[in-house]
Scaffold this motif. Structure first.
Motif, PDB file in Angstrom:
ATOM      1  N   PRO A  59       0.827  -1.208   0.000  1.00  0.00           N
ATOM      2  CA  PRO A  59       0.000   0.000   0.000  1.00  0.00           C
ATOM      3  C   PRO A  59       0.862   1.259   0.000  1.00  0.00           C
ATOM      4  O   PRO A  59       1.833   1.374   0.755  1.00  0.00           O
ATOM      5  CB  PRO A  59      -0.826  -0.134   1.286  1.00  0.00           C
ATOM      6  N   GLN A  60       0.534   2.170  -0.907  1.00  0.00           N
ATOM      7  CA  GLN A  60       1.261   3.423  -1.108  1.00  0.00           C
ATOM      8  C   GLN A  60       2.715   3.179  -1.535  1.00  0.00           C
ATOM      9  O   GLN A  60       3.571   4.046  -1.380  1.00  0.00           O
ATOM     10  CB  GLN A  60       1.219   4.301   0.148  1.00  0.00           C
ATOM     11  N   PRO A  94     -10.960   0.565 -14.794  1.00  0.00           N
ATOM     12  CA  PRO A  94     -11.513   1.486 -13.788  1.00  0.00           C
ATOM     13  C   PRO A  94     -10.651   1.646 -12.531  1.00  0.00           C
ATOM     14  O   PRO A  94     -10.847   2.590 -11.766  1.00  0.00           O
ATOM     15  CB  PRO A  94     -12.865   0.839 -13.423  1.00  0.00           C
ATOM     16  N   HIS A  95      -9.704   0.768 -12.348  1.00  0.00           N
ATOM     17  CA  HIS A  95      -8.925   0.787 -11.114  1.00  0.00           C
ATOM     18  C   HIS A  95      -7.612   1.566 -11.240  1.00  0.00           C
ATOM     19  O   HIS A  95      -6.831   1.607 -10.293  1.00  0.00           O
ATOM     20  CB  HIS A  95      -8.613  -0.651 -10.681  1.00  0.00           C
ATOM     21  N   PHE A  96      -7.368   2.179 -12.414  1.00  0.00           N
ATOM     22  CA  PHE A  96      -6.084   2.840 -12.647  1.00  0.00           C
ATOM     23  C   PHE A  96      -6.277   4.269 -13.154  1.00  0.00           C
ATOM     24  O   PHE A  96      -7.221   4.572 -13.879  1.00  0.00           O
ATOM     25  CB  PHE A  96      -5.256   2.053 -13.675  1.00  0.00           C
ATOM     26  N   ARG A  97      -5.370   5.125 -12.738  1.00  0.00           N
ATOM     27  CA  ARG A  97      -5.228   6.458 -13.336  1.00  0.00           C
ATOM     28  C   ARG A  97      -3.888   6.468 -14.066  1.00  0.00           C
ATOM     29  O   ARG A  97      -2.861   6.089 -13.493  1.00  0.00           O
ATOM     30  CB  ARG A  97      -5.261   7.564 -12.283  1.00  0.00           C
ATOM     31  N   VAL A  98      -3.908   6.919 -15.306  1.00  0.00           N
ATOM     32  CA  VAL A  98      -2.707   6.895 -16.141  1.00  0.00           C
ATOM     33  C   VAL A  98      -2.335   8.314 -16.538  1.00  0.00           C
ATOM     34  O   VAL A  98      -3.174   9.073 -17.033  1.00  0.00           O
ATOM     35  CB  VAL A  98      -2.925   6.038 -17.406  1.00  0.00           C
ATOM     36  N   TYR A  99      -1.101   8.674 -16.309  1.00  0.00           N
ATOM     37  CA  TYR A  99      -0.555   9.979 -16.706  1.00  0.00           C
ATOM     38  C   TYR A  99       0.492   9.705 -17.786  1.00  0.00           C
ATOM     39  O   TYR A  99       1.589   9.216 -17.502  1.00  0.00           O
ATOM     40  CB  TYR A  99       0.064  10.688 -15.507  1.00  0.00           C
ATOM     41  N   ASP A 100       0.107  10.036 -19.030  1.00  0.00           N
ATOM     42  CA  ASP A 100       0.959   9.659 -20.161  1.00  0.00           C
ATOM     43  C   ASP A 100       1.008  10.756 -21.208  1.00  0.00           C
ATOM     44  O   ASP A 100       1.125  10.498 -22.397  1.00  0.00           O
ATOM     45  CB  ASP A 100       0.435   8.356 -20.784  1.00  0.00           C
ATOM     46  N   ALA A 110       5.960  13.711 -17.173  1.00  0.00           N
ATOM     47  CA  ALA A 110       6.213  12.523 -16.364  1.00  0.00           C
ATOM     48  C   ALA A 110       5.150  11.465 -16.616  1.00  0.00           C
ATOM     49  O   ALA A 110       3.949  11.767 -16.661  1.00  0.00           O
ATOM     50  CB  ALA A 110       6.252  12.898 -14.896  1.00  0.00           C
ATOM     51  N   LYS A 111       5.595  10.224 -16.769  1.00  0.00           N
ATOM     52  CA  LYS A 111       4.668   9.116 -17.028  1.00  0.00           C
ATOM     53  C   LYS A 111       4.492   8.328 -15.737  1.00  0.00           C
ATOM     54  O   LYS A 111       5.453   7.952 -15.081  1.00  0.00           O
ATOM     55  CB  LYS A 111       5.213   8.220 -18.140  1.00  0.00           C
ATOM     56  N   LYS A 112       3.206   8.076 -15.410  1.00  0.00           N
ATOM     57  CA  LYS A 112       2.913   7.414 -14.146  1.00  0.00           C
ATOM     58  C   LYS A 112       1.596   6.659 -14.250  1.00  0.00           C
ATOM     59  O   LYS A 112       0.658   7.101 -14.902  1.00  0.00           O
ATOM     60  CB  LYS A 112       2.848   8.454 -13.017  1.00  0.00           C
ATOM     61  N   ILE A 113       1.567   5.495 -13.593  1.00  0.00           N
ATOM     62  CA  ILE A 113       0.338   4.716 -13.437  1.00  0.00           C
ATOM     63  C   ILE A 113       0.053   4.616 -11.942  1.00  0.00           C
ATOM     64  O   ILE A 113       0.958   4.306 -11.163  1.00  0.00           O
ATOM     65  CB  ILE A 113       0.471   3.304 -14.037  1.00  0.00           C
ATOM     66  N   VAL A 114      -1.189   4.877 -11.562  1.00  0.00           N
ATOM     67  CA  VAL A 114      -1.582   4.805 -10.149  1.00  0.00           C
ATOM     68  C   VAL A 114      -2.673   3.749 -10.003  1.00  0.00           C
ATOM     69  O   VAL A 114      -3.703   3.808 -10.686  1.00  0.00           O
ATOM     70  CB  VAL A 114      -2.094   6.150  -9.626  1.00  0.00           C
ATOM     71  N   ALA A 126      -3.243   3.090  -3.746  1.00  0.00           N
ATOM     72  CA  ALA A 126      -2.390   4.249  -4.019  1.00  0.00           C
ATOM     73  C   ALA A 126      -0.953   3.837  -4.328  1.00  0.00           C
ATOM     74  O   ALA A 126       0.013   4.491  -3.926  1.00  0.00           O
ATOM     75  CB  ALA A 126      -2.422   5.222  -2.840  1.00  0.00           C
ATOM     76  N   VAL A 127      -0.804   2.741  -5.070  1.00  0.00           N
ATOM     77  CA  VAL A 127       0.517   2.302  -5.508  1.00  0.00           C
ATOM     78  C   VAL A 127       0.817   2.955  -6.855  1.00  0.00           C
ATOM     79  O   VAL A 127      -0.050   3.039  -7.720  1.00  0.00           O
ATOM     80  CB  VAL A 127       0.580   0.766  -5.654  1.00  0.00           C
ATOM     81  N   THR A 128       2.035   3.423  -7.047  1.00  0.00           N
ATOM     82  CA  THR A 128       2.393   4.103  -8.288  1.00  0.00           C
ATOM     83  C   THR A 128       3.502   3.354  -9.026  1.00  0.00           C
ATOM     84  O   THR A 128       4.364   2.719  -8.417  1.00  0.00           O
ATOM     85  CB  THR A 128       2.877   5.536  -8.026  1.00  0.00           C
TER      86      THR A 128
END
Length: 536
Positions: A102-103, A135-141, A146-150, A155-157
Motif C-alpha cells: 500500500p502506497q 476502472p482501477h487505474f489512473r494513467v498519466y501519459d 512525467a509518465k505514471k500509473i496509479v 495508491a501504488v504508483t
C-alpha cells in the motif's frame, strides 16, 4: 559457455522452495494477465517455462518471517529474449498484484525517458489488454511529461525516470527495474535509487540488461558481483544472478551456443534466421562480429563503444617473437606525440616479407605516475617496472628520451620513414630532420586514416601483424572507437574520456606506410612537408 555462471537451475527441474506459496501466487497472477501482442487464446500472457522458473525463484524462497530472500535480480539476457515483457510483468506484481505494498512506489529507470517509456508502455499494455482493470487505474501519459500509473485501490504508483534527469533523491521504491544499466550516464541515479530502496525492508531491484562495453561503469560492477555469487565465490542469497552469457573465446558461430545463451529461441523468439543473417555478416566484418557477440551472445565487450576490432582477433596476433632477429630489416616508425603530461607513443613496424612486426615504446612523466594510473584505470607503475613504459623524470615528458628512442630504432633497423602526427611534434622532428633522418608528416584526417585503417584491419585479419601481446598497446587498441561518415570513411577517436589510443594511432601510421612499402610522397604522407621548417 560460461558454465560456472550459467543458470542451470532454470532447466534442471530442481525444487524451488515456496514455503508460504508466494511463488505460486505470482505465477497464477501472471497467468491471469493478458498481453496485446499475445498469440495465445484470449490474448493470454505468454509465460514460458524458463520465465516461470525465474518468477518462482524470485518470489518463492522466504525467510521464517515471510520476507522475500531475493532483493536483487541481475538478469543478463541477449537482445530479443523478451526481457522487457518479463520485467513489465514483474512490475505488475508490485503495482496491483500479490507483491504490492500500500502506497508503494515502483519505478522503471533507464538511460533516457524514451528507453524507460518502453517498459512503461509494456506494463500499460498488460493493464489495458484486460478491460476489467481499466476502472482501477489512473494513467498519466501526456507527451513530454512525467509518465505514471496509479493503482487507485492502494495508491501504488509505477513511474518512469531516467538517468539524464538527475539524482532523484528522496524516493523510497519498493520495486525498481533498472533497464539496460550499461548505458546509464554516471552513477547518480543508481546511487539514489539503491540507497532509497535500502530504507525499507523488502525491496526488489531488477537489473535487466544486455551486456555492455568496458569495465568503468556501475553496470560492470553489478554484473561482476553477480558472477561471483553465481560461481559461489561470494555467499549472498539476496542476489539472484541470471546470467545468459557466452565466454569471450567461445565459438560464436555455433548454433548450439546461440540456443543455450538465448532461452527464447526454443519458443520462437528471437528470429533464428535473423541470427544466421547477422552471423554471415559477422564472418566478413570485425565490427559486425563484435556486435553479434555483444548483442546476441552477451559477451561483454572491451572499452570501446564503437570498436575498430574484435579484440579476440587482435589477441590471436600476440604470440611472442624474437625482436633481435629482425635487426637490419626495413622499418617504418609512427610517432603520436602528446602534450608534455600525457602518453606519447612510438611504434616501429618492421617488415619481413608479408609479415609485419610491431615494436612499441611508450612515454609518460614519472612524477605522480600512481595518480595517473588511478585516473586512467591502468597499471602504469607496473608497466614502467616491467620496461613496457618509460617514465621520464619530472612532471613533463622529456622529449629528448623520445628522440633518443627513435635514434636507437634507426640504428637497429633500416628505417625508411619516421611518420609524425604534426601536433606537438616539432621538438622531436626538428633535431631528427636536421640530421637527415627520413622524417615526414602523416595527416590525421579521413583522407589519410580511412585507407590506412583498411590496410591495418586487413593485415590483422590475415594474422600478418605480430604485436607480441604488448599490454599498453592492447589497451590503446581496446580504447579505439570508430567514427564512420555518410560515405563510409572511418577515423579513430577515443571511446571514453580517460582512454588513450596513442599506440593505436602510431600503429596505423607505421603499418600503412609499411604496407605501401614506399618512402615519402605517397598518399599517406604530406608531399609539401619541408623538414627545414622544424630545424631547431
Amino acid at each position: 559457455m560460461a558454465a560456472s555462471t550459467f543458470p542451470e537451475w532454470i532447466y534442471d527441474g530442481s525444487e524451488i522452495p515456496d514455503p508460504f506459496g508466494h511463488g505460486e501466487k505470482a505465477v497464477a497472477f501472471l497467468r491471469r494477465r493478458k498481453h496485446p501482442k499475445s498469440t495465445l487464446p484470449g490474448k493470454g500472457f505468454q509465460l514460458d517455462p524458463w520465465q516461470e522458473r525465474i518468477v518462482r525463484r524470485i518470489y518463492g524462497p522466504r525467510h521464517a518471517d515471510g520476507s522475500r530472500i531475493v532483493k536483487r535480480v541481475v538478469l543478463l539476457l541477449p537482445r530479443g529474449n523478451r526481457k522487457t515483457s518479463l520485467s513489465a510483468a514483474l512490475a505488475c506484481l508490485h503495482l496491483f498484484g500479490p507483491e504490492r505494498v500500500p502506497q508503494g512506489e515502483a519505478i522503471f529507470a533507464a538511460a533516457d525517458r524514451e528507453q524507460a517509456g518502453i517498459g512503461f508502455r509494456e506494463a500499460l499494455g498488460i493493464i489495458r489488454a484486460d478491460k476489467r482493470l481499466d476502472p482501477h487505474f489512473r494513467v498519466y501519459d501526456a507527451f513530454n511529461s512525467a509518465k505514471k500509473i496509479v493503482y487507485s485501490r492502494d495508491a501504488v504508483t509505477l513511474q518512469v525516470i531516467s538517468s539524464d534527469a538527475g539524482a532523484q533523491h528522496g524516493r523510497t521504491p519498493s520495486f525498481v527495474l533498472a533497464d539496460e544499466l550499461h548505458v546509464w550516464r554516471g552513477r547518480l541515479l543508481w546511487e539514489a535509487l539503491s540507497t532509497g530502496a535500502d530504507k525499507i525492508d523488502n525491496p526488489l531491484f531488477v537489473i535487466a540488461s544486455t551486456s555492455g562495453r568496458g569495465q568503468d561503469s556501475v553496470a560492470w560492477e553489478i554484473v561482476e558481483d553477480a558472477r561471483k555469487v553465481a560461481r559461489g565465490d561470494v555467499d549472498d542469497p539476496s542476489i539472484l544472478p541470471i546470467l545468459f552469457e557466452a565466454e569471450k573465446d567461445a565459438d560464436w558461430n555455433d548454433e548450439a551456443l546461440w540456443r543455450r545463451v538465448n532461452p527464447g529461441l526454443a519458443h520462437g523468439y528471437p528470429s533464428i534466421e535473423g541470427f544466421r543473417r547477422h552471423a554471415r555478416a559477422a564472418e566478413r566484418s570485425a565490427s559486425e562480429r563484435e556486435s553479434f557477440k555483444q548483442l546476441k551472445l552477451n559477451v561483454w565487450a572491451d572499452q570501446s563503444t564503437s570498436p575498430f576490432l574484435d579484440m579476440g582477433v587482435y589477441d590471436e596476433c600476440g604470440e611472442p617473437f624474437d625482436a633481435e632477429a629482425l635487426n637490419g630489416l626495413p622499418c617504418w616508425i609512427g610517432v603520436d606525440m602528446s602534450t608534455t603530461t600525457d602518453l606519447t607513443a612510438v611504434v616501429a613496424c618492421v617488415r619481413d616479407g608479408d609479415d609485419f612486426y610491431l615494436i612499441p615504446r611508450f612515454f609518460l612523466p614519472g612524477d605522480n605516475l600512481r595518480d595517473r594510473a588511478e585516473r586512467d584505470g591502468v597499471p602504469y607503475v607496473q608497466w614502467a617496472e616491467d620496461g613496457l613504459l618509460t617514465a621520464t623524470p619530472g612532471n613533463v615528458i622529456d622529449y629528448r628520451a623520445v628522440e633518443t628512442c627513435i635514434r636507437d630504432l634507426c640504428d637497429r633497423f633500416d628505417v625508411q620513414e619516421i611518420g609524425f602526427d604534426l601536433a606537438y611534434a616539432q621538438p622531436v622532428m626538428g633535431p631528427l630532420s636536421d640530421d637527415g633522418l627520413p622524417v615526414t608528416i602523416v595527416r590525421q584526417g579521413w583522407i589519410t586514416q580511412s585507407p590506412a585503417l583498411n590496410e591495418l584491419e586487413r593485415v590483422i585479419l590475415a594474422k600478418a601483424l605480430h604485436h607480441g601481446g604488448n599490454p599498453p598497446l592492447r589497451w590503446c587498441f581496446a580504447n579505439v572507437a570508430i567514427h564512420t561518415d555518410s560515405a563510409g570513411n572511418r577515423t579513430m577517436h577515443k571511446g571514453k574520456s580517460t582512454g588513450r589510443i596513442d599506440g593505436a594511432v602510431a600503429t596505423w601510421m607505421a603499418v600503412s606506410r609499411a604496407v605501401a612499402c614506399e618512402s615519402a610522397g605517397t598518399a599517406y604522407a604530406d608531399p609539401h612537408f619541408d623538414p627545414s621548417e622544424f630545424v631547431c
